[in-house]
Motif scaffolding. Structure first.
Motif, mmCIF file in Angstrom:
data_model
loop_
_atom_site.group_PDB
_atom_site.id
_atom_site.type_symbol
_atom_site.label_atom_id
_atom_site.label_comp_id
_atom_site.label_asym_id
_atom_site.label_seq_id
_atom_site.Cartn_x
_atom_site.Cartn_y
_atom_site.Cartn_z
ATOM 1 N N LEU A 1 6.550 12.679 -13.991
ATOM 2 C CA LEU A 1 5.347 12.147 -14.639
ATOM 3 C C LEU A 1 4.649 11.140 -13.730
ATOM 4 N N ASP A 2 5.435 10.271 -13.104
ATOM 5 C CA ASP A 2 4.873 9.270 -12.201
ATOM 6 C C ASP A 2 4.206 9.947 -10.998
ATOM 7 N N LEU A 3 4.836 10.985 -10.459
ATOM 8 C CA LEU A 3 4.254 11.698 -9.325
ATOM 9 C C LEU A 3 2.929 12.352 -9.713
ATOM 10 N N CYS A 4 2.882 12.987 -10.871
ATOM 11 C CA CYS A 4 1.639 13.604 -11.342
ATOM 12 C C CYS A 4 0.544 12.567 -11.512
ATOM 13 N N LEU B 1 0.858 -1.179 0.000
ATOM 14 C CA LEU B 1 0.000 0.000 0.000
ATOM 15 C C LEU B 1 0.895 1.231 0.000
ATOM 16 N N ASP B 2 0.790 2.040 -1.043
ATOM 17 C CA ASP B 2 1.618 3.241 -1.171
ATOM 18 C C ASP B 2 0.872 4.440 -0.610
ATOM 19 N N LEU B 3 1.575 5.222 0.202
ATOM 20 C CA LEU B 3 0.995 6.410 0.805
ATOM 21 C C LEU B 3 1.864 7.631 0.550
ATOM 22 N N PHE B 4 1.229 8.763 0.335
ATOM 23 C CA PHE B 4 1.896 10.066 0.320
ATOM 24 C C PHE B 4 1.416 10.847 1.542
ATOM 25 N N ILE B 5 2.341 11.524 2.215
ATOM 26 C CA ILE B 5 1.968 12.505 3.217
ATOM 27 C C ILE B 5 2.199 13.877 2.598
ATOM 28 N N LEU B 6 1.113 14.526 2.228
ATOM 29 C CA LEU B 6 1.188 15.874 1.654
ATOM 30 C C LEU B 6 1.345 16.871 2.801
ATOM 31 N N GLY C 1 3.981 22.429 -1.685
ATOM 32 C CA GLY C 1 4.373 23.484 -2.609
ATOM 33 C C GLY C 1 5.014 22.935 -3.868
ATOM 34 N N ASP C 2 5.879 21.931 -3.708
ATOM 35 C CA ASP C 2 6.528 21.317 -4.863
ATOM 36 C C ASP C 2 5.506 20.618 -5.754
ATOM 37 N N ALA C 3 4.546 19.916 -5.114
ATOM 38 C CA ALA C 3 3.529 19.198 -5.885
ATOM 39 C C ALA C 3 2.647 20.165 -6.665
ATOM 40 N N ARG C 4 2.278 21.273 -6.037
ATOM 41 C CA ARG C 4 1.429 22.252 -6.728
ATOM 42 C C ARG C 4 2.184 22.901 -7.886
#
Length: 324
Positions: A125-128, A60-65, A94-97
């Motif tokens: 691309l994968d992150l988006c 299970l992959d998780l991101f903590i924004l 901020g980086d993601a936005r």
């Protein structure tokens, strides 16, 4: 053989409850294992399980924004209660936005311009892609995921750019190798060209995961028979006689045509000629071009008009697997 059971076909989960039904457990007991501020940060699930591509051994992959850059580095741990591995990555909001804004370029660019465009890196691309399909597991006071706002329209174009340009280049490399009698190299280039072309086609149709391990699962979702694609990619016994190289290069040419036609007109048509290594077809700026084995281009307005006249919304991806 019915190929329905050979590849994952589930659609992406759209909410936490749907994801929990897929996992057959609640995600709430997972949260105390994570380091985050529940009022300011947002925990989102991403990856193959969310996308419907996973299996019983998938983690299970998780991101903590978060806007807090002092959080610990990515971690992997075994969630004992659920019996699965959890892969946690901290993503700066901020980086993601900013990356989402970078992605959302002028989507009016057609395939003729793609070679001159600066595409995102594979990691970006994968992150988006992951953020576009992410499912929130928490409810912070100020939700962050919705503010990142990855454009799925821009994402599919960007993912296609990442693959159509090398597909064109490897087709020409393969033709040159075949003309020079380098049959083995022609097979390698033909295989790469077809791989890239399949990825570009799938991306344009909305299957934007850039990881090559899901190539045939993405095609299956679009109604393309994955067994037919696998058959095209498998060299024949006469590999040293050039048959396999020609077969791969012709298949790649067809897929490049389907991608560029779909990008311009949003429909599918049959390949405009008998497949051959002497030339291929491609749509650029809504004009159909014939490209020969010396990379010379000739506009084919009459052929384009004829294809537009016979196009039908009822046409499906079955044409791809039939060698359209």
């Amino acid at each position: 053989m019915n190929s329905d059971w050979l590849f994952p076909r589930a659609e992406p989960a759209e909410c936490r409850r749907e994801l929990e039904r897929r996992l057959e457990l609640s995600t709430l007991p997972l949260l105390p294992h994570l380091t985050f501020d529940p009022l300011k940060d947002e925990v989102v699930a991403v990856g193959s399980i969310v996308e419907g591509l996973g299996n019983t051994l998938s983690d299970l992959d998780l991101f903590i924004l978060t806007e807090n850059v002092a959080y610990p580095k990515p971690a992997i741990f075994f969630w004992l209660e659920a019996g699965i591995w959890v892969d946690v990555e901290v993503v700066n909001f901020g980086d993601a936005r900013e990356l989402a804004r970078k992605l959302d370029r002028d989507t009016r660019h057609k395939t003729a311009d793609w070679g001159a465009m600066n595409s995102l890196t594979w990691k970006e691309l994968d992150l988006c892609h992951r953020l576009a399909l992410a499912v929130s597991l928490t409810d912070p006071l100020k939700p962050l995921l919705t503010k990142v706002c990855v454009s799925k329209e821009a994402l599919r174009r960007e993912a296609a750019i990442a693959f159509i340009v090398p597909a064109r280049a490897r087709w020409l490399d393969g033709i040159g190798a075949l003309r020079s009698g380098q049959i083995g190299q022609a097979v390698v280039c033909g295989r790469l060209a077809l791989d890239y072309a399949i990825e570009a086609y799938c991306a344009l149709r909305g299957q934007t995961n850039p990881n090559s391990k899901w190539r045939f699962a993405k095609a299956a979702r679009l109604g393309v028979d994955p067994l037919a694609l696998l058959d095209r990619l498998m060299p024949t016994k006469d590999v040293l006689e050039g048959e396999s190289a020609a077969r791969l290069l012709c298949s790649a040419a067809e897929m490049i045509f389907h991608s560029t036609w779909y990008d311009s007109f949003g429909t599918l048509v049959r390949y405009p000629d008998e497949p051959t290594v002497s030339h291929r077809f491609e749509v650029q700026g809504q004009e159909l071009f014939k490209i020969d084995d010396h990379d010379r281009m000739t506009k084919e307005p009459g052929l384009r008009s004829r294809l537009l006249d016979i196009v039908s919304p009822s046409q499906t991806d079955a044409q791809i697997q039939e060698g359209a």
